[in-house]
Design a protein around this motif. Structure first.
Motif, mmCIF file in Angstrom:
data_model
loop_
_atom_site.group_PDB
_atom_site.id
_atom_site.type_symbol
_atom_site.label_atom_id
_atom_site.label_comp_id
_atom_site.label_asym_id
_atom_site.label_seq_id
_atom_site.Cartn_x
_atom_site.Cartn_y
_atom_site.Cartn_z
ATOM 1 N N LEU B 165 124.280 21.582 13.982
ATOM 2 C CA LEU B 165 122.802 21.199 13.945
ATOM 3 C C LEU B 165 122.450 20.986 15.461
ATOM 4 O O LEU B 165 121.097 21.468 15.782
ATOM 5 C CB LEU B 165 122.772 19.670 13.490
ATOM 6 C CG LEU B 165 123.302 19.385 11.967
ATOM 7 C CD1 LEU B 165 123.502 18.231 11.660
ATOM 8 C CD2 LEU B 165 122.315 20.309 11.068
ATOM 9 N N LEU B 169 119.274 23.193 17.129
ATOM 10 C CA LEU B 169 118.008 22.392 17.905
ATOM 11 C C LEU B 169 117.934 22.961 19.309
ATOM 12 O O LEU B 169 116.843 23.103 19.867
ATOM 13 C CB LEU B 169 118.531 20.935 18.009
ATOM 14 C CG LEU B 169 118.004 20.121 16.509
ATOM 15 C CD1 LEU B 169 118.513 18.609 16.373
ATOM 16 C CD2 LEU B 169 116.552 19.961 16.070
ATOM 17 N N TYR B 172 116.006 25.950 19.148
ATOM 18 C CA TYR B 172 114.698 25.874 18.706
ATOM 19 C C TYR B 172 113.751 24.962 20.067
ATOM 20 O O TYR B 172 112.768 25.563 20.231
ATOM 21 C CB TYR B 172 114.573 24.638 17.645
ATOM 22 C CG TYR B 172 113.154 24.237 17.189
ATOM 23 C CD1 TYR B 172 112.546 25.118 16.686
ATOM 24 C CD2 TYR B 172 112.909 22.750 17.688
ATOM 25 C CE1 TYR B 172 111.155 24.462 16.340
ATOM 26 C CE2 TYR B 172 111.772 22.366 17.176
ATOM 27 C CZ TYR B 172 110.842 23.312 16.458
ATOM 28 O OH TYR B 172 109.415 22.589 16.073
ATOM 29 N N ASP B 173 114.406 24.517 20.980
ATOM 30 C CA ASP B 173 113.779 23.713 21.989
ATOM 31 C C ASP B 173 114.061 24.646 23.350
ATOM 32 O O ASP B 173 113.756 24.339 24.361
ATOM 33 C CB ASP B 173 114.055 22.302 22.188
ATOM 34 C CG ASP B 173 115.256 22.079 22.698
ATOM 35 O OD1 ASP B 173 116.090 22.815 23.240
ATOM 36 O OD2 ASP B 173 115.724 20.889 22.589
ATOM 37 N N SER B 192 112.176 23.986 6.700
ATOM 38 C CA SER B 192 111.644 25.237 6.883
ATOM 39 C C SER B 192 111.376 25.369 8.320
ATOM 40 O O SER B 192 110.852 26.238 8.760
ATOM 41 C CB SER B 192 110.102 25.281 5.921
ATOM 42 O OG SER B 192 109.427 24.320 6.396
ATOM 43 N N SER B 193 111.785 24.586 9.124
ATOM 44 C CA SER B 193 111.810 24.291 10.665
ATOM 45 C C SER B 193 112.861 23.370 10.901
ATOM 46 O O SER B 193 113.194 22.713 10.399
ATOM 47 C CB SER B 193 110.247 24.031 11.025
ATOM 48 O OG SER B 193 110.364 23.471 12.274
ATOM 49 N N ASP B 195 112.912 21.548 13.380
ATOM 50 C CA ASP B 195 112.843 20.144 13.683
ATOM 51 C C ASP B 195 112.894 19.106 12.520
ATOM 52 O O ASP B 195 112.934 17.823 12.620
ATOM 53 C CB ASP B 195 111.473 19.956 14.464
ATOM 54 C CG ASP B 195 110.238 20.245 13.709
ATOM 55 O OD1 ASP B 195 110.406 20.741 12.519
ATOM 56 O OD2 ASP B 195 109.142 20.259 13.992
ATOM 57 N N GLU B 196 113.039 19.749 11.316
ATOM 58 C CA GLU B 196 113.156 18.719 10.159
ATOM 59 C C GLU B 196 114.333 18.158 10.021
ATOM 60 O O GLU B 196 114.921 17.186 9.339
ATOM 61 C CB GLU B 196 112.698 19.622 8.750
ATOM 62 C CG GLU B 196 111.237 19.831 8.753
ATOM 63 C CD GLU B 196 110.906 20.681 7.542
ATOM 64 O OE1 GLU B 196 111.400 20.209 6.465
ATOM 65 O OE2 GLU B 196 110.276 21.736 7.702
ATOM 66 N N ILE B 197 115.380 18.633 10.888
ATOM 67 C CA ILE B 197 116.884 18.305 10.862
ATOM 68 C C ILE B 197 116.618 16.821 11.381
ATOM 69 O O ILE B 197 117.394 15.800 11.014
ATOM 70 C CB ILE B 197 117.726 18.955 11.922
ATOM 71 C CG1 ILE B 197 118.057 20.363 11.458
ATOM 72 C CG2 ILE B 197 118.874 18.202 12.413
ATOM 73 C CD1 ILE B 197 118.506 21.293 12.692
ATOM 74 N N MET B 198 115.471 16.177 12.135
ATOM 75 C CA MET B 198 115.327 15.064 12.476
ATOM 76 C C MET B 198 115.438 14.025 11.212
ATOM 77 O O MET B 198 115.814 13.061 11.101
ATOM 78 C CB MET B 198 114.295 15.001 13.261
ATOM 79 C CG MET B 198 114.422 15.527 14.686
ATOM 80 S SD MET B 198 115.875 14.944 15.673
ATOM 81 C CE MET B 198 114.877 13.439 16.258
ATOM 82 N N ARG B 199 114.510 14.572 10.417
ATOM 83 C CA ARG B 199 114.204 13.817 9.126
ATOM 84 C C ARG B 199 115.505 13.837 8.104
ATOM 85 O O ARG B 199 115.819 12.640 7.846
ATOM 86 C CB ARG B 199 113.116 14.499 8.242
ATOM 87 C CG ARG B 199 112.680 13.854 6.929
ATOM 88 C CD ARG B 199 111.450 14.264 6.249
ATOM 89 N NE ARG B 199 111.348 15.934 6.371
ATOM 90 C CZ ARG B 199 111.615 16.484 5.316
ATOM 91 N NH1 ARG B 199 112.238 15.935 4.153
ATOM 92 N NH2 ARG B 199 111.507 17.975 5.218
#
Lengths: 225, 225
Positions: B165, B169, B172-173, B192-193, B195-199
Protein backbone atom coordinates in the motif's frame (compact mmCIF):
# COMPACT_ATOMS: atom_id res chain seq x y z
CA UNK A 1 -17.21 54.12 11.62
CA UNK A 2 -17.82 52.46 8.27
CA UNK A 3 -21.10 50.77 7.51
CA UNK A 4 -20.20 47.27 8.61
CA UNK A 5 -23.34 45.77 7.17
CA UNK A 6 -22.05 46.47 3.65
CA UNK A 7 -18.50 45.19 4.24
CA UNK A 8 -17.37 42.20 2.16
CA UNK A 9 -16.38 39.65 4.78
CA UNK A 10 -13.96 36.76 4.29
CA UNK A 11 -13.70 33.92 6.79
CA UNK A 12 -10.84 31.44 6.90
CA UNK A 13 -11.50 28.22 8.77
CA UNK A 14 -8.83 25.78 9.96
CA UNK A 15 -10.66 22.58 10.87
CA UNK A 16 -8.94 19.62 12.48
CA UNK A 17 -9.67 16.47 14.43
CA UNK A 18 -9.45 18.33 17.73
CA UNK A 19 -10.82 21.82 17.14
CA UNK A 20 -11.92 24.33 14.53
CA UNK A 21 -10.64 27.89 14.28
CA UNK A 22 -12.23 30.68 12.23
CA UNK A 23 -10.98 34.17 11.52
CA UNK A 24 -13.05 36.81 9.74
CA UNK A 25 -11.44 39.72 7.94
CA UNK A 26 -12.20 42.46 5.43
CA UNK A 27 -10.79 42.61 1.91
CA UNK A 28 -7.68 44.38 3.17
CA UNK A 29 -6.96 41.60 5.61
CA UNK A 30 -7.99 43.51 8.73
CA UNK A 31 -9.12 40.95 11.29
CA UNK A 32 -12.72 41.40 12.43
CA UNK A 33 -13.23 38.49 14.79
CA UNK A 34 -12.23 34.96 15.70
CA UNK A 35 -14.15 31.84 16.63
CA UNK A 36 -13.30 28.44 18.04
CA UNK A 37 -15.34 25.25 18.29
CA UNK A 38 -15.03 21.47 18.31
CA UNK A 39 -13.61 19.12 15.67
CA UNK A 40 -14.57 19.34 11.99
CA UNK A 41 -12.75 16.39 10.45
CA UNK A 42 -15.81 14.68 9.02
CA UNK A 43 -14.26 11.24 9.41
CA UNK A 44 -14.16 11.94 13.14
CA UNK A 45 -17.47 13.70 13.79
CA UNK A 46 -19.54 12.98 10.66
CA UNK A 47 -20.85 15.50 8.14
CA UNK A 48 -23.48 16.94 10.48
CA UNK A 49 -20.96 17.34 13.28
CA UNK A 50 -18.47 18.99 10.95
CA UNK A 51 -21.08 21.46 9.61
CA UNK A 52 -22.26 22.27 13.12
CA UNK A 53 -18.77 23.05 14.43
CA UNK A 54 -17.67 24.96 11.33
CA UNK A 55 -20.80 27.14 11.50
CA UNK A 56 -20.33 27.72 15.22
CA UNK A 57 -16.78 28.97 14.63
CA UNK A 58 -17.95 31.18 11.72
CA UNK A 59 -20.78 32.64 13.85
CA UNK A 60 -18.34 33.55 16.61
CA UNK A 61 -15.94 35.16 14.15
CA UNK A 62 -18.80 37.25 12.72
CA UNK A 63 -20.16 38.30 16.12
CA UNK A 64 -18.58 41.79 16.05
CA UNK A 65 -20.56 42.48 12.85
CA UNK A 66 -23.87 41.09 14.05
CA UNK A 67 -24.03 39.07 10.82
CA UNK A 68 -24.83 35.40 10.41
CA UNK A 69 -23.38 34.76 6.96
CA UNK A 70 -19.96 35.56 5.46
CA UNK A 71 -19.42 36.52 1.83
CA UNK A 72 -16.51 34.16 1.22
CA UNK A 73 -15.55 31.20 3.37
CA UNK A 74 -12.46 29.07 2.77
CA UNK A 75 -12.38 25.84 4.72
CA UNK A 76 -9.03 24.12 5.28
CA UNK A 77 -10.10 20.77 6.58
CA UNK A 78 -8.27 17.75 7.88
CA UNK A 79 -9.61 14.51 6.40
CA UNK A 80 -9.98 15.92 2.87
CA UNK A 81 -7.55 13.35 1.55
CA UNK A 82 -9.19 11.96 -1.53
CA UNK A 83 -11.30 13.16 -4.44
CA UNK A 84 -14.06 11.13 -2.82
CA UNK A 85 -13.78 13.22 0.36
CA UNK A 86 -14.19 16.47 -1.60
CA UNK A 87 -17.13 15.08 -3.54
CA UNK A 88 -18.91 13.95 -0.40
CA UNK A 89 -18.27 17.17 1.48
CA UNK A 90 -19.17 19.48 -1.40
CA UNK A 91 -22.33 17.55 -2.22
CA UNK A 92 -23.70 17.16 1.29
CA UNK A 93 -22.20 19.84 3.50
CA UNK A 94 -21.10 22.95 1.62
CA UNK A 95 -24.63 24.26 0.98
CA UNK A 96 -25.22 24.41 4.73
CA UNK A 97 -22.08 26.41 5.54
CA UNK A 98 -22.71 30.05 6.52
CA UNK A 99 -21.01 31.62 3.49
CA UNK A 100 -22.30 32.87 0.15
CA UNK A 101 -19.29 31.31 -1.57
CA UNK A 102 -17.52 28.40 0.05
CA UNK A 103 -14.19 26.86 -0.95
CA UNK A 104 -12.94 23.56 0.45
CA UNK A 105 -9.22 22.83 0.75
CA UNK A 106 -6.97 20.30 2.46
CA UNK A 107 -5.64 21.72 5.73
CA UNK A 108 -2.03 21.40 4.55
CA UNK A 109 -2.84 23.67 1.60
CA UNK A 110 -4.15 26.53 3.74
CA UNK A 111 -1.15 26.13 6.06
CA UNK A 112 1.15 26.51 3.05
CA UNK A 113 -0.67 29.60 1.79
CA UNK A 114 -0.59 31.04 5.29
CA UNK A 115 3.14 30.41 5.66
CA UNK A 116 4.08 31.80 2.24
CA UNK A 117 1.36 34.49 2.21
CA UNK A 118 0.26 33.14 -1.14
CA UNK A 119 3.71 33.13 -2.76
CA UNK A 120 4.98 29.93 -4.42
CA UNK A 121 6.62 27.64 -1.90
CA UNK A 122 7.02 24.26 -0.32
CA UNK A 123 6.09 23.31 3.22
CA UNK A 124 6.78 20.15 5.17
CA UNK A 125 4.64 19.56 8.25
CA UNK A 126 5.96 16.94 10.65
CA UNK A 127 3.76 16.66 13.71
CA UNK A 128 1.97 13.54 14.86
CA UNK A 129 1.68 12.85 11.12
CA UNK A 130 3.68 14.18 8.18
CA UNK A 131 2.82 15.79 4.85
CA UNK A 132 4.42 18.13 2.32
CA UNK A 133 2.57 20.61 0.12
CA UNK A 134 3.74 22.95 -2.63
CA UNK A 135 2.31 25.72 -4.83
CA UNK A 136 3.91 27.04 -7.98
CA UNK A 137 3.62 30.48 -9.64
CA UNK A 138 0.49 29.41 -11.49
CA UNK A 139 -1.21 28.63 -8.18
CA UNK A 140 -1.17 24.88 -8.82
CA UNK A 141 -1.03 22.84 -5.66
CA UNK A 142 0.51 19.41 -5.14
CA UNK A 143 0.94 17.36 -2.06
CA UNK A 144 3.19 14.48 -1.10
CA UNK A 145 2.71 12.16 1.86
CA UNK A 146 0.06 12.68 4.50
CA UNK A 147 -1.18 9.14 4.04
CA UNK A 148 -1.73 8.52 7.74
CA UNK A 149 -0.08 6.44 10.42
CA UNK A 150 -0.73 2.99 8.92
CA UNK A 151 0.67 3.41 5.40
CA UNK A 152 2.36 6.84 5.48
CA UNK A 153 3.47 9.69 7.73
CA UNK A 154 7.17 8.88 7.30
CA UNK A 155 9.30 11.03 9.61
CA UNK A 156 6.34 12.02 11.77
CA UNK A 157 6.34 11.88 15.55
CA UNK A 158 4.25 8.69 15.40
CA UNK A 159 6.75 7.18 12.96
CA UNK A 160 9.69 8.06 15.24
CA UNK A 161 7.91 6.75 18.34
CA UNK A 162 7.00 3.47 16.66
CA UNK A 163 10.54 2.97 15.40
CA UNK A 164 11.84 3.68 18.93
CA UNK A 165 9.64 0.88 20.30
CA UNK A 166 10.84 -1.39 17.51
CA UNK A 167 14.50 -0.56 18.25
CA UNK A 168 14.02 -1.39 21.93
CA UNK A 169 12.44 -4.75 21.04
CA UNK A 170 15.21 -5.52 18.53
CA UNK A 171 17.83 -4.82 21.19
CA UNK A 172 15.86 -7.05 23.58
CA UNK A 173 15.51 -10.07 21.26
CA UNK A 174 19.07 -9.81 19.94
CA UNK A 175 18.53 -8.35 16.50
CA UNK A 176 19.67 -4.84 17.37
CA UNK A 177 22.32 -3.07 19.37
CA UNK A 178 21.73 -1.94 22.93
CA UNK A 179 21.04 1.79 22.92
CA UNK A 180 20.06 4.44 25.43
CA UNK A 181 16.53 4.23 23.99
CA UNK A 182 15.80 1.07 26.01
CA UNK A 183 16.18 2.87 29.31
CA UNK A 184 14.46 6.03 28.12
CA UNK A 185 11.45 4.20 26.66
CA UNK A 186 11.01 1.96 29.71
CA UNK A 187 11.08 5.02 31.93
CA UNK A 188 8.58 6.89 29.75
CA UNK A 189 6.17 3.92 29.68
CA UNK A 190 6.76 3.06 33.34
CA UNK A 191 7.65 -0.57 32.56
CA UNK A 192 10.47 -2.76 33.89
CA UNK A 193 11.15 -5.00 30.89
CA UNK A 194 11.03 -4.32 27.12
CA UNK A 195 8.55 -7.17 26.52
CA UNK A 196 5.96 -5.16 28.46
CA UNK A 197 5.78 -2.95 25.39
CA UNK A 198 3.42 -5.65 24.10
CA UNK A 199 0.97 -5.01 26.91
CA UNK A 200 1.17 -1.25 26.41
CA UNK A 201 0.64 -1.42 22.64
CA UNK A 202 -1.88 -4.24 22.23
CA UNK A 203 -3.67 -4.68 25.56
CA UNK A 204 -3.77 -1.11 26.81
CA UNK A 205 -3.90 -0.06 23.14
CA UNK A 206 -1.52 2.91 23.13
CA UNK A 207 -3.02 5.59 20.91
CA UNK A 208 -1.32 7.19 17.92
CA UNK A 209 -0.78 10.28 20.07
CA UNK A 210 0.75 8.30 22.94
CA UNK A 211 3.21 6.62 20.58
CA UNK A 212 3.94 9.99 18.93
CA UNK A 213 4.76 11.42 22.34
CA UNK A 214 7.86 9.16 22.46
CA UNK A 215 9.43 11.01 19.51
CA UNK A 216 11.34 13.56 21.66
CA UNK A 217 13.24 10.62 23.21
CA UNK A 218 14.58 9.80 19.76
CA UNK A 219 15.67 13.34 18.94
CA UNK A 220 17.20 13.68 22.41
CA UNK A 221 19.10 10.38 22.01
CA UNK A 222 20.27 11.44 18.55
CA UNK A 223 21.45 14.80 19.87
CA UNK A 224 23.52 13.04 22.57
CA UNK A 225 25.05 10.75 19.95
CA UNK B 1 -7.97 -54.05 25.87
CA UNK B 2 -5.82 -52.33 28.48
CA UNK B 3 -7.40 -50.72 31.50
CA UNK B 4 -7.83 -47.23 30.10
CA UNK B 5 -8.78 -45.81 33.49
CA UNK B 6 -5.20 -46.33 34.70
CA UNK B 7 -3.48 -44.91 31.60
CA UNK B 8 -1.32 -41.82 32.05
CA UNK B 9 -2.83 -39.33 29.63
CA UNK B 10 -1.06 -36.35 28.07
CA UNK B 11 -2.95 -33.58 26.31
CA UNK B 12 -1.34 -31.03 24.04
CA UNK B 13 -3.33 -27.86 23.37
CA UNK B 14 -2.69 -25.38 20.56
CA UNK B 15 -4.67 -22.27 21.42
CA UNK B 16 -4.98 -19.30 19.09
CA UNK B 17 -7.07 -16.26 18.44
CA UNK B 18 -9.41 -18.20 16.17
CA UNK B 19 -9.66 -21.71 17.59
CA UNK B 20 -8.23 -24.17 20.07
CA UNK B 21 -7.08 -27.70 19.21
CA UNK B 22 -6.37 -30.46 21.74
CA UNK B 23 -4.86 -33.90 21.19
CA UNK B 24 -4.69 -36.54 23.92
CA UNK B 25 -2.14 -39.36 23.80
CA UNK B 26 -0.56 -42.03 25.97
CA UNK B 27 3.07 -42.03 27.11
CA UNK B 28 4.14 -43.74 23.88
CA UNK B 29 2.57 -41.01 21.79
CA UNK B 30 -0.42 -43.02 20.60
CA UNK B 31 -3.22 -40.60 19.90
CA UNK B 32 -6.37 -41.18 21.94
CA UNK B 33 -8.63 -38.36 20.85
CA UNK B 34 -8.87 -34.86 19.52
CA UNK B 35 -10.92 -31.82 20.42
CA UNK B 36 -11.64 -28.44 18.90
CA UNK B 37 -13.25 -25.33 20.35
CA UNK B 38 -13.25 -21.54 20.11
CA UNK B 39 -10.40 -19.08 20.70
CA UNK B 40 -8.15 -19.20 23.76
CA UNK B 41 -5.95 -16.15 23.33
CA UNK B 42 -6.86 -14.51 26.63
CA UNK B 43 -6.30 -11.04 25.20
CA UNK B 44 -9.10 -11.83 22.76
CA UNK B 45 -11.63 -13.71 24.90
CA UNK B 46 -10.54 -12.98 28.50
CA UNK B 47 -9.30 -15.46 31.07
CA UNK B 48 -12.72 -17.06 31.63
CA UNK B 49 -13.28 -17.47 27.92
CA UNK B 50 -9.83 -18.97 27.44
CA UNK B 51 -10.32 -21.47 30.28
CA UNK B 52 -13.77 -22.42 28.99
CA UNK B 53 -12.54 -23.11 25.45
CA UNK B 54 -9.36 -24.90 26.54
CA UNK B 55 -11.37 -27.19 28.85
CA UNK B 56 -13.93 -27.85 26.14
CA UNK B 57 -11.17 -28.99 23.76
CA UNK B 58 -9.56 -31.14 26.48
CA UNK B 59 -12.93 -32.75 27.32
CA UNK B 60 -13.51 -33.66 23.68
CA UNK B 61 -10.02 -35.14 23.38
CA UNK B 62 -10.61 -37.29 26.48
CA UNK B 63 -14.05 -38.48 25.39
CA UNK B 64 -12.84 -41.93 24.19
CA UNK B 65 -11.58 -42.56 27.76
CA UNK B 66 -14.68 -41.31 29.57
CA UNK B 67 -12.38 -39.20 31.75
CA UNK B 68 -12.73 -35.52 32.64
CA UNK B 69 -9.16 -34.74 33.70
CA UNK B 70 -5.81 -35.38 32.00
CA UNK B 71 -2.60 -36.18 33.86
CA UNK B 72 -0.41 -33.75 32.00
CA UNK B 73 -1.59 -30.81 29.91
CA UNK B 74 0.74 -28.58 27.90
CA UNK B 75 -0.86 -25.42 26.61
CA UNK B 76 0.74 -23.61 23.69
CA UNK B 77 -1.07 -20.32 23.71
CA UNK B 78 -1.08 -17.29 21.48
CA UNK B 79 -0.91 -14.06 23.48
CA UNK B 80 1.67 -15.37 26.00
CA UNK B 81 4.12 -12.69 24.97
CA UNK B 82 5.41 -11.28 28.20
CA UNK B 83 6.38 -12.45 31.68
CA UNK B 84 3.29 -10.56 32.79
CA UNK B 85 1.08 -12.73 30.54
CA UNK B 86 2.48 -15.94 32.07
CA UNK B 87 2.07 -14.58 35.61
CA UNK B 88 -1.54 -13.60 34.99
CA UNK B 89 -2.47 -16.84 33.28
CA UNK B 90 -0.70 -19.10 35.80
CA UNK B 91 -2.15 -17.22 38.76
CA UNK B 92 -5.75 -17.00 37.62
CA UNK B 93 -6.39 -19.68 35.04
CA UNK B 94 -4.10 -22.71 35.36
CA UNK B 95 -5.78 -24.12 38.49
CA UNK B 96 -9.06 -24.38 36.57
CA UNK B 97 -7.61 -26.31 33.62
CA UNK B 98 -8.62 -29.99 33.48
CA UNK B 99 -5.12 -31.40 34.08
CA UNK B 100 -3.29 -32.58 37.19
CA UNK B 101 -0.12 -30.89 35.94
CA UNK B 102 -0.39 -27.98 33.56
CA UNK B 103 2.43 -26.32 31.60
CA UNK B 104 2.00 -23.03 29.76
CA UNK B 105 4.07 -22.18 26.70
CA UNK B 106 4.06 -19.64 23.88
CA UNK B 107 2.42 -21.11 20.78
CA UNK B 108 5.58 -20.66 18.71
CA UNK B 109 7.46 -22.87 21.18
CA UNK B 110 5.10 -25.83 20.82
CA UNK B 111 5.15 -25.38 17.05
CA UNK B 112 8.95 -25.62 17.13
CA UNK B 113 8.92 -28.75 19.31
CA UNK B 114 6.30 -30.26 17.04
CA UNK B 115 8.32 -29.51 13.90
CA UNK B 116 11.62 -30.81 15.32
CA UNK B 117 10.05 -33.58 17.43
CA UNK B 118 11.92 -32.20 20.43
CA UNK B 119 15.33 -32.02 18.74
CA UNK B 120 17.27 -28.75 18.82
CA UNK B 121 16.26 -26.47 15.98
CA UNK B 122 15.16 -23.12 14.70
CA UNK B 123 11.80 -22.26 13.20
CA UNK B 124 10.58 -19.13 11.48
CA UNK B 125 6.84 -18.66 11.20
CA UNK B 126 5.69 -16.04 8.70
CA UNK B 127 1.93 -15.87 8.46
CA UNK B 128 -0.21 -12.83 9.18
CA UNK B 129 2.50 -12.08 11.78
CA UNK B 130 6.08 -13.31 12.06
CA UNK B 131 8.18 -14.88 14.81
CA UNK B 132 11.24 -17.12 15.13
CA UNK B 133 11.87 -19.61 17.92
CA UNK B 134 14.84 -21.85 18.71
CA UNK B 135 15.75 -24.61 21.20
CA UNK B 136 19.26 -25.81 21.93
CA UNK B 137 20.52 -29.21 23.17
CA UNK B 138 19.93 -28.20 26.76
CA UNK B 139 16.28 -27.56 26.01
CA UNK B 140 16.66 -23.80 26.43
CA UNK B 141 14.21 -21.82 24.33
CA UNK B 142 14.64 -18.36 22.85
CA UNK B 143 12.42 -16.37 20.59
CA UNK B 144 12.99 -13.46 18.29
CA UNK B 145 10.32 -11.22 16.82
CA UNK B 146 6.63 -11.88 17.22
CA UNK B 147 6.06 -8.35 18.51
CA UNK B 148 2.83 -7.82 16.61
CA UNK B 149 1.71 -5.73 13.67
CA UNK B 150 2.35 -2.28 15.17
CA UNK B 151 5.97 -2.61 16.29
CA UNK B 152 7.08 -5.98 14.89
CA UNK B 153 6.15 -8.83 12.55
CA UNK B 154 8.77 -7.88 9.97
CA UNK B 155 8.41 -10.01 6.84
CA UNK B 156 4.90 -11.12 7.76
CA UNK B 157 1.97 -11.04 5.38
CA UNK B 158 0.66 -7.91 7.14
CA UNK B 159 4.07 -6.27 6.76
CA UNK B 160 4.20 -7.09 3.03
CA UNK B 161 0.63 -5.90 2.49
CA UNK B 162 1.23 -2.62 4.30
CA UNK B 163 4.44 -1.98 2.35
CA UNK B 164 2.56 -2.70 -0.88
CA UNK B 165 0.00 0.00 0.00
CA UNK B 166 2.84 2.36 0.87
CA UNK B 167 4.61 1.63 -2.46
CA UNK B 168 1.41 2.39 -4.39
CA UNK B 169 1.00 5.72 -2.55
CA UNK B 170 4.66 6.61 -3.10
CA UNK B 171 4.28 5.95 -6.82
CA UNK B 172 1.11 8.08 -6.75
CA UNK B 173 2.59 11.11 -4.97
CA UNK B 174 5.86 10.99 -6.91
CA UNK B 175 8.25 9.57 -4.34
CA UNK B 176 8.41 6.10 -5.84
CA UNK B 177 8.59 4.41 -9.19
CA UNK B 178 5.51 3.21 -10.99
CA UNK B 179 5.20 -0.56 -10.52
CA UNK B 180 2.71 -3.28 -11.38
CA UNK B 181 1.60 -3.15 -7.73
CA UNK B 182 -0.53 -0.06 -8.39
CA UNK B 183 -2.79 -1.88 -10.81
CA UNK B 184 -2.85 -5.09 -8.76
CA UNK B 185 -3.67 -3.34 -5.49
CA UNK B 186 -6.38 -1.15 -7.04
CA UNK B 187 -7.97 -4.25 -8.55
CA UNK B 188 -7.79 -6.17 -5.27
CA UNK B 189 -9.35 -3.29 -3.32
CA UNK B 190 -11.84 -2.45 -6.06
CA UNK B 191 -10.80 1.21 -6.19
CA UNK B 192 -10.14 3.47 -9.17
CA UNK B 193 -7.44 5.78 -7.77
CA UNK B 194 -4.58 5.14 -5.30
CA UNK B 195 -5.77 7.90 -2.97
CA UNK B 196 -8.85 5.80 -2.21
CA UNK B 197 -6.50 3.62 -0.17
CA UNK B 198 -7.10 6.27 2.52
CA UNK B 199 -10.79 5.49 2.64
CA UNK B 200 -10.15 1.74 2.73
CA UNK B 201 -7.58 1.96 5.52
CA UNK B 202 -8.94 4.70 7.77
CA UNK B 203 -12.66 5.03 7.07
CA UNK B 204 -13.58 1.43 6.31
CA UNK B 205 -10.78 0.44 8.71
CA UNK B 206 -9.18 -2.46 6.84
CA UNK B 207 -8.30 -5.16 9.35
CA UNK B 208 -4.85 -6.64 9.89
CA UNK B 209 -6.07 -9.74 8.06
CA UNK B 210 -7.41 -7.76 5.12
CA UNK B 211 -4.07 -5.96 4.71
CA UNK B 212 -2.22 -9.27 5.13
CA UNK B 213 -4.30 -10.72 2.31
CA UNK B 214 -2.52 -8.36 -0.13
CA UNK B 215 0.82 -10.12 0.49
CA UNK B 216 0.45 -12.62 -2.38
CA UNK B 217 0.32 -9.65 -4.80
CA UNK B 218 3.82 -8.73 -3.64
CA UNK B 219 5.28 -12.22 -4.04
CA UNK B 220 3.57 -12.55 -7.42
CA UNK B 221 4.96 -9.18 -8.57
CA UNK B 222 8.43 -10.16 -7.34
CA UNK B 223 8.27 -13.49 -9.15
CA UNK B 224 7.41 -11.70 -12.40
CA UNK B 225 10.32 -9.30 -11.88
Amino acid sequence: MADLSRLTVFVGVDGGATKTLAVSADAKGNVIGVGESGPSNYHVVGLDGAVKNINESIRQSLAPLKREVADVVTLGLAGMDTRHDFEVFEREAVSRILGRRVFVRHDAEIALVGATRGEPGVMVIAGTGSVAGARNRRGEYARCGGWGYVVGDEGSAYFLGREALRAVLWAYDGRGEQTVLTEKVMEALNISSPDEIMRKVYVEKMSVHEIARLAPLVTEAARNG
